[in-house]
Design a protein around this motif. Structure first.
Motif, PDB file in Angstrom:
ATOM      1  N   VAL A  55       0.862  -1.186   0.000  1.00  0.00           N
ATOM      2  CA  VAL A  55       0.000   0.000   0.000  1.00  0.00           C
ATOM      3  C   VAL A  55       0.896   1.232   0.000  1.00  0.00           C
ATOM      4  N   PHE A  56       0.563   2.162  -0.880  1.00  0.00           N
ATOM      5  CA  PHE A  56       1.245   3.457  -0.938  1.00  0.00           C
ATOM      6  C   PHE A  56       0.222   4.500  -0.503  1.00  0.00           C
ATOM      7  N   GLY A  57       0.576   5.315   0.485  1.00  0.00           N
ATOM      8  CA  GLY A  57      -0.364   6.339   0.948  1.00  0.00           C
ATOM      9  C   GLY A  57       0.342   7.682   1.023  1.00  0.00           C
ATOM     10  N   ALA A  58       0.005   8.596   0.119  1.00  0.00           N
ATOM     11  CA  ALA A  58       0.664   9.907   0.094  1.00  0.00           C
ATOM     12  C   ALA A  58      -0.289  10.961   0.650  1.00  0.00           C
ATOM     13  N   GLY A  59       0.147  11.655   1.663  1.00  0.00           N
ATOM     14  CA  GLY A  59      -0.676  12.718   2.250  1.00  0.00           C
ATOM     15  C   GLY A  59      -1.947  12.203   2.873  1.00  0.00           C
ATOM     16  N   LEU A  60      -1.967  10.961   3.268  1.00  0.00           N
ATOM     17  CA  LEU A  60      -3.213  10.331   3.716  1.00  0.00           C
ATOM     18  C   LEU A  60      -3.399  10.358   5.227  1.00  0.00           C
TER      19      LEU A  60
END
Ligand SMILES: C[S@@+](CC[C@H](N)C(=O)[O-])C[C@H]1O[C@@H](n2cnc3c(N)ncnc32)[C@H](O)[C@@H]1O
Length: 200
Positions: free
Chosen positions: A111-116
């Motif tokens: 899982v990639f979560g940017a600014g989350l």
């Protein structure tokens, strides 16, 4: 929809149209962060809170045509902007809530979560949901294209000790949610925390 969700949608709907043009130089930072996941061709990856899909081209490049790239976001306007930018050609876009994913357990490699994370209503519980969909030893990347201090300055505030993304707060938070943090970088040019899915 909860009040938290409504607030997120309202906040990002107002910013969706010019989201990409506000941060035109972030592409290389996204690519570098995605590269650190070391995904193989054929891997299955979720971009959680994908927004306008800025990470999707880099994710597709690493997993290749046989891989799976899924971008999930709660804000229709962000996904509409993603479509206008042509990002649906790099991955499947899904209007859904990352705190209740319509994804089977242990089906993803990463899982990639940017600014989350700052937008999650119950980070411990919500990170556990991300862990649910990732196979044991799969990976999580929590990313932001600028570091905590630079972001706080941009927003006219100061970092407080209870900041969720401070290393001493994030490590136990992840550990309690099924993840083992393996690296942590917080510098002006980027924030990136990597974690491995612990075996249940
Ligand atoms: C700061 S933006 C980042 C967007 C994108 N990842 C990027 O780096 O450009 C946060 C995004 O997370 C989405 N989001 C927040 N909470 C969410 C949730 N519970 N489920 C799905 N998406 C969510 C918002 O709609 C928004 O598009």
């Amino acid at each position: 929809m909860t009040d938290d969700h409504a607030r997120v949608r309202e906040f990002f709907a107002a910013r969706a149209a010019d989201w990409d043009s506000r941060f035109p130089d972030d592409g290389p930072a996204y690519r570098a962060a995605v590269a650190e996941l070391r995904l193989r061709p054929g891997a299955r990856v979720l971009d959680a809170g994908c927004g306008t899909g800025r990470a999707l081209p880099a994710l597709r490049d690493v997993v290749g045509p046989s891989g799976t790239v899924l971008g999930v976001d709660l804000t229709p306007a962000m996904l509409e902007a993603a479509v206008r930018a042509g990002r649906q050609s790099h991955g499947r876009l899904l209007l859904a809530d990352v705190t209740r994913l319509p994804v089977r357990a242990r089906t993803l490699d990463a899982v990639f979560g940017a600014g989350l994370i700052a937008h999650l209503p119950d980070p411990a519980e919500n990170l556990r949901e991300l862990a649910r969909v990732v196979r044991p030893e799969g990976l999580l990347a929590l990313f932001h294209p600028i570091g905590r201090a630079a972001l706080a300055a941009r927003q006219g505030r100061q970092i407080t000790p209870d900041d969720l993304r401070a290393e001493d707060n994030l490590r136990p938070l992840l550990a309690g949610s099924g993840w083992r943090m393996t690296s942590y970088v917080d510098e002006d040019a980027r924030f990136l925390a990597l974690a491995v899915r612990q075996r249940p």
